[in-house]
Design an enzyme around this catalytic site. Structure first.
Site, PDB file in Angstrom:
ATOM      1  N   SER A 253       0.865  -1.174   0.000  1.00 50.27           N
ATOM      2  CA  SER A 253       0.000   0.000   0.000  1.00 50.27           C
ATOM      3  C   SER A 253       0.901   1.224   0.000  1.00 50.27           C
ATOM      4  O   SER A 253       2.110   1.115   0.167  1.00 50.27           O
ATOM      5  CB  SER A 253      -0.872   0.003   1.249  1.00 50.27           C
ATOM      6  OG  SER A 253      -0.034   0.117   2.375  1.00 50.27           O
ATOM      7  N   LYS A 254       0.281   2.360  -0.190  1.00 53.84           N
ATOM      8  CA  LYS A 254       1.040   3.610  -0.241  1.00 53.84           C
ATOM      9  C   LYS A 254       1.922   3.744   1.016  1.00 53.84           C
ATOM     10  O   LYS A 254       3.054   4.162   0.961  1.00 53.84           O
ATOM     11  CB  LYS A 254       0.028   4.771  -0.336  1.00 53.84           C
ATOM     12  CG  LYS A 254       0.661   6.116  -0.518  1.00 53.84           C
ATOM     13  CD  LYS A 254       0.821   6.455  -2.007  1.00 53.84           C
ATOM     14  CE  LYS A 254       1.595   7.727  -2.197  1.00 53.84           C
ATOM     15  NZ  LYS A 254       2.980   7.587  -2.563  1.00 53.84           N
ATOM     16  N   ARG A 255       1.324   3.339   2.146  1.00 50.73           N
ATOM     17  CA  ARG A 255       2.033   3.472   3.402  1.00 50.73           C
ATOM     18  C   ARG A 255       3.149   2.423   3.532  1.00 50.73           C
ATOM     19  O   ARG A 255       4.104   2.595   4.243  1.00 50.73           O
ATOM     20  CB  ARG A 255       1.020   3.299   4.547  1.00 50.73           C
ATOM     21  CG  ARG A 255       1.319   4.077   5.793  1.00 50.73           C
ATOM     22  CD  ARG A 255       0.102   4.022   6.725  1.00 50.73           C
ATOM     23  NE  ARG A 255      -0.459   2.679   6.815  1.00 50.73           N
ATOM     24  CZ  ARG A 255       0.011   1.734   7.622  1.00 50.73           C
ATOM     25  NH1 ARG A 255       1.025   1.963   8.400  1.00 50.73           N
ATOM     26  NH2 ARG A 255      -0.560   0.543   7.639  1.00 50.73           N
ATOM     27  N   HIS A 256       2.968   1.337   2.825  1.00 51.79           N
ATOM     28  CA  HIS A 256       3.810   0.166   3.036  1.00 51.79           C
ATOM     29  C   HIS A 256       4.476  -0.306   1.763  1.00 51.79           C
ATOM     30  O   HIS A 256       4.072  -1.302   1.168  1.00 51.79           O
ATOM     31  CB  HIS A 256       2.923  -0.945   3.597  1.00 51.79           C
ATOM     32  CG  HIS A 256       3.252  -1.304   4.998  1.00 51.79           C
ATOM     33  ND1 HIS A 256       4.128  -0.597   5.749  1.00 51.79           N
ATOM     34  CD2 HIS A 256       2.829  -2.314   5.779  1.00 51.79           C
ATOM     35  CE1 HIS A 256       4.218  -1.157   6.939  1.00 51.79           C
ATOM     36  NE2 HIS A 256       3.443  -2.191   6.982  1.00 51.79           N
ATOM     37  N   GLU A 263       9.686   8.427  -6.811  1.00 49.50           N
ATOM     38  CA  GLU A 263      10.091   8.806  -5.450  1.00 49.50           C
ATOM     39  C   GLU A 263      11.394   8.135  -5.053  1.00 49.50           C
ATOM     40  O   GLU A 263      12.256   8.750  -4.423  1.00 49.50           O
ATOM     41  CB  GLU A 263       9.005   8.408  -4.442  1.00 49.50           C
ATOM     42  CG  GLU A 263       8.194   9.573  -3.971  1.00 49.50           C
ATOM     43  CD  GLU A 263       7.033   9.157  -3.095  1.00 49.50           C
ATOM     44  OE1 GLU A 263       7.213   8.320  -2.181  1.00 49.50           O
ATOM     45  OE2 GLU A 263       5.929   9.664  -3.344  1.00 49.50           O
TER      46      GLU A 263
END
Ligand code: GLU
Length: 484
Positions: A253-256, A263
């Site tokens: 996920s974006k967080r993970h 980036e």
């Protein structure tokens, strides 16, 4: 044997992430290993979510990684256009064929009617399948609906029983129960094919021999096989590459971990490190070995791609990146960082030569290129604060005496070189009959504010006598104040 042709088919509805880059790389390695061709196809029929900026971003990221394609955008070939949004006439021909041969039919059911069917299925606790109500419409009925201005979808007649087998080069035979499949929509009311139909027509007309893609598309494959059969196309080979999971074994996920390649690039990961990491991710082979591109290509085989999910491991990526950074020339590192405002400021204040020496000294400890900036900070900025744990451990009152001795030694060291400083610090340790570390650790903390740095003697040489003296004096004061 016919030519090996593979494709990478991103939807430009977001940036290229680790997962997409992994799929692209496996296709590229397979193509290059087999002297085949890689097609880049943009699946941009979802006009609401597709954006030209994402297309540009995906292409930029692939270029940066060094993954090139033989046909696609910027690389016209025989089987274009390579953007789905430009392929409607190609699709139209095959849609007409499916309707004419009776493999597909128009469906005029309204959203309300379908939702009623769904609700009925729900209340009877059975899986929802489209009822097939429009399957037997006569041409008069169809014409009359059309005349009323109704825009139909097109559905495929899917088999009601039996099984569809996907022969997958990574997973072996995967069987799907046809009774679970309904007459799914292949053309939307706006006339555009849905994903499954567009992909089948594209892969066939682009003469794709092997479909290597993410495991999440495995469940679409039986539908696509039904379409290949209905269209009379040969079925290509399939290879569904396992998912990449986050460290907690959940979906990336974006967080993970689902970091865009852009980036990672901005953070200072090197393309060669990412390629090495991704090539080893989910593929048995040389673990923890830095590979050249040629070796990656030579080593690649679908047989060695793992069936179980791979776990995204940032520590391993950092380790590989650090190895590549250590091998890079200092010129290239400075060049890669040259747009950074901090680097610009340091060059203008301290000169290119000093920066060069600092980077040459710290680079072997950097996990990313961006890491180098905070790591180099104490070479450019004075030190007023000390790592708290380090201060507790190393700034004991005896340390003040040692630091004082080191300060004197700064005066006497001639020349002020790492070699000379080292010799003097070691003879100081002998004089006091203590380990040199008891002098080195507090000195390091005094000069850098940190406990982990490159070699102290090299740091001292670079900082020069003046800076060392000022910082040592300040640290002695600091220690004395601690004692009060
Ligand atoms: N466009 C699809 C995606 O981005 C890939 C489809 C395919 O590889 O068949 O996930």
């Amino acid at each position: 044997m016919s030519a090996i042709r593979v494709r990478f088919a991103p939807s430009p509805t977001g940036e290229l992430h680790i997962g997409g880059a992994h799929t692209a790389l496996f296709n590229w390695l397979f193509a290059r290993n087999n002297k085949g061709s890689l097609v880049l196809r943009l699946e941009d029929t979802d006009s609401n979510r597709s954006q030209e900026s994402f297309t540009t971003g995906i292409i930029d990221s692939l270029h940066w990684l060094g993954i090139d394609w033989d046909e696609g955008p910027e690389q016209e070939g025989l089987y274009g256009p390579y953007r789905q949004s430009e392929r409607l006439p190609v699709y139209q021909k095959f849609i007409n064929q499916l309707l004419a041969t009776g493999h597909a039919y128009y469906c005029f059911c309204s959203a309300e009617e379908l939702s009623r069917e769904k609700q009925a299925a729900q209340s009877e606790k059975r899986d929802y399948h489209y009822s097939g109500r429009c399957k037997s419409l006569t041409s008069e009925e169809i014409n009359s609906y059309m005349a009323q201005g109704l825009r139909p979808v097109v559905r495929i007649k899917s088999p009601e029983s039996g099984i569809t087998i996907v022969h997958d080069l990574i997973r072996g035979q995967v069987k799907f129960d046809n009774s679970l499949m309904d007459d799914f929509i292949i053309v939307k009311a706006d006339g555009w094919p849905t994903y499954n139909l567009a992909v089948v027509i594209d892969d066939h007309t682009m003469k794709i021999s092997h479909i290597i893609r993410a495991e999440e598309h495995l469940s679409n494959t039986p539908k696509q096989i039904i379409l290949y059969q209905a269209l009379g196309f040969d079925i290509p080979q399939f290879a569904h590459v396992s998912m990449i999971l986050a460290p907690d074994r959940k979906k990336l996920s974006k967080r993970h971990g689902a970091t865009p390649i852009r980036e990672l690039r901005e953070e200072g990961y090197l393309p060669e490190a990412l390629l090495t990491y991704l090539a080893q991710l989910g593929s048995a082979g040389n673990d923890d070995v830095l590979l050249t591109i040629e070796e990656m290509i030579a080593d690649f085989s679908l047989e060695s791609v793992s069936r179980s999910p791979a776990v995204y491991d940032i520590d391993k990526l950092n380790w590989i990146n650090n190895q590549y950074i250590s091998l890079l020339s200092t010129e290239r590192i400075i060049n890669d960082l040259s747009d950074d405002p901090q680097i610009k400021e340091w060059i203008s204040n301290n000169g290119q030569e000093y920066l060069f020496k600092v980077v040459a000294l710290v680079k072997s400890r950097a996990k990313t290129l961006q890491d180098i900036i905070p790591m180099a900070d104490y070479f450019f900025n004075d030190v007023f604060a000390y790592d708290a744990k380090g201060s507790e451990k190393y700034f004991k009152s005896a340390a003040a005496d040692f630091l004082y001795e080191v300060m004197l030694l700064c005066e006497s060291a001639q020349p002020f070189s790492a070699k000379e400083i080292e010799a003097q610090i070691r003879s100081l340790a002998e004089k006091y009959e203590i380990k040199a570390a008891l002098i080195i650790h507090p000195t390091r903390l005094a000069l850098t504010g940190r406990t982990a740095t490159p070699g102290l003697f090299e740091i001292m040489e670079l900082l020069g006598k003046e800076r060392c003296t000022v910082r040592l004096k300040r640290a002695i004061e600091f220690i004395k104040n601690l004692d009060i």
